[in-house]
Motif scaffolding. Sequence first.
Motif, PDB file in Angstrom:
ATOM      1  N   ARG A 101      65.407  21.628   3.022  1.00  0.00           N
ATOM      2  CA  ARG A 101      65.202  22.050   1.633  1.00  0.00           C
ATOM      3  C   ARG A 101      65.070  23.563   1.542  1.00  0.00           C
ATOM      4  O   ARG A 101      65.687  24.204   0.686  1.00  0.00           O
ATOM      5  CB  ARG A 101      63.933  21.377   1.079  1.00  0.00           C
ATOM      6  CG  ARG A 101      63.631  21.694  -0.368  1.00  0.00           C
ATOM      7  CD  ARG A 101      62.270  21.157  -0.764  1.00  0.00           C
ATOM      8  NE  ARG A 101      61.198  21.961  -0.226  1.00  0.00           N
ATOM      9  CZ  ARG A 101      60.745  23.091  -0.797  1.00  0.00           C
ATOM     10  NH1 ARG A 101      61.284  23.536  -1.918  1.00  0.00           N
ATOM     11  NH2 ARG A 101      59.769  23.775  -0.259  1.00  0.00           N
ATOM     12  N   LEU A 102      64.300  24.146   2.452  1.00  0.00           N
ATOM     13  CA  LEU A 102      64.133  25.607   2.458  1.00  0.00           C
ATOM     14  C   LEU A 102      65.443  26.320   2.785  1.00  0.00           C
ATOM     15  O   LEU A 102      65.738  27.375   2.219  1.00  0.00           O
ATOM     16  CB  LEU A 102      63.055  26.012   3.455  1.00  0.00           C
ATOM     17  CG  LEU A 102      61.627  25.633   3.072  1.00  0.00           C
ATOM     18  CD1 LEU A 102      60.680  25.916   4.225  1.00  0.00           C
ATOM     19  CD2 LEU A 102      61.195  26.361   1.826  1.00  0.00           C
ATOM     20  N   LEU A 103      66.216  25.758   3.693  1.00  0.00           N
ATOM     21  CA  LEU A 103      67.519  26.336   4.026  1.00  0.00           C
ATOM     22  C   LEU A 103      68.426  26.351   2.803  1.00  0.00           C
ATOM     23  O   LEU A 103      69.074  27.365   2.508  1.00  0.00           O
ATOM     24  CB  LEU A 103      68.169  25.555   5.166  1.00  0.00           C
ATOM     25  CG  LEU A 103      69.565  26.004   5.561  1.00  0.00           C
ATOM     26  CD1 LEU A 103      69.521  27.387   6.184  1.00  0.00           C
ATOM     27  CD2 LEU A 103      70.181  25.003   6.513  1.00  0.00           C
ATOM     28  N   LEU A 104      68.448  25.248   2.068  1.00  0.00           N
ATOM     29  CA  LEU A 104      69.278  25.192   0.863  1.00  0.00           C
ATOM     30  C   LEU A 104      68.804  26.179  -0.194  1.00  0.00           C
ATOM     31  O   LEU A 104      69.613  26.831  -0.854  1.00  0.00           O
ATOM     32  CB  LEU A 104      69.298  23.765   0.304  1.00  0.00           C
ATOM     33  CG  LEU A 104      70.010  22.733   1.174  1.00  0.00           C
ATOM     34  CD1 LEU A 104      69.830  21.337   0.587  1.00  0.00           C
ATOM     35  CD2 LEU A 104      71.470  23.074   1.342  1.00  0.00           C
ATOM     36  N   VAL A 105      67.495  26.299  -0.344  1.00  0.00           N
ATOM     37  CA  VAL A 105      66.951  27.261  -1.303  1.00  0.00           C
ATOM     38  C   VAL A 105      67.318  28.676  -0.890  1.00  0.00           C
ATOM     39  O   VAL A 105      67.697  29.518  -1.718  1.00  0.00           O
ATOM     40  CB  VAL A 105      65.421  27.097  -1.446  1.00  0.00           C
ATOM     41  CG1 VAL A 105      64.810  28.253  -2.194  1.00  0.00           C
ATOM     42  CG2 VAL A 105      65.107  25.787  -2.156  1.00  0.00           C
ATOM     43  N   ASP A 106      67.236  28.977   0.408  1.00  0.00           N
ATOM     44  CA  ASP A 106      67.612  30.312   0.895  1.00  0.00           C
ATOM     45  C   ASP A 106      69.088  30.605   0.660  1.00  0.00           C
ATOM     46  O   ASP A 106      69.474  31.758   0.470  1.00  0.00           O
ATOM     47  CB  ASP A 106      67.298  30.455   2.383  1.00  0.00           C
ATOM     48  CG  ASP A 106      65.810  30.622   2.648  1.00  0.00           C
ATOM     49  OD1 ASP A 106      65.069  30.889   1.676  1.00  0.00           O
ATOM     50  OD2 ASP A 106      65.396  30.476   3.810  1.00  0.00           O
TER      51      ASP A 106
END
Length: 142
Positions: A101-106
């Motif tokens: 999820r954090l990777l996608l947000v980044d």
Amino acid sequence: MSQSYNRGLVEDFGRWREFAPGMWAWILHKFTGWILIGYLFTHIAVLSTALGAADATMAEIQANEDVYTTTLQGLEGLFIVRVLEVGLLAVAVFHILNGVRLLLVDLGIGLEAQDKSFYVSLIVTAAITVASVPTFMTEVGV
């Protein structure tokens, strides 16, 4: 002239009610990361005991008389160890899902739905953990 921001007292434990889902996601991600690091070092320490088992003969291994195998079978027979394995699965699954999820947000994907994606990661973690409980809790007779 700069303005100062009143961050409150460190001892103000009631502030947790003010946390947004993003703060909870950050706290849980850090917490699960530390748990996984602790597990990694524990796992390495346990596996290092296998060096003594490398001297066991094939007859000892087949007769379940080598120290490493009997120790692991004894641990797997304990209910608390199986409960801890379920907890480890939950920690690892949440950490992985939240990391994705954090990777996608980044990458700029899903910026508007960060709260919803955090809740989805919690729900998927709970579903995977609950679905795997019967597998972990059945005692395997070896």
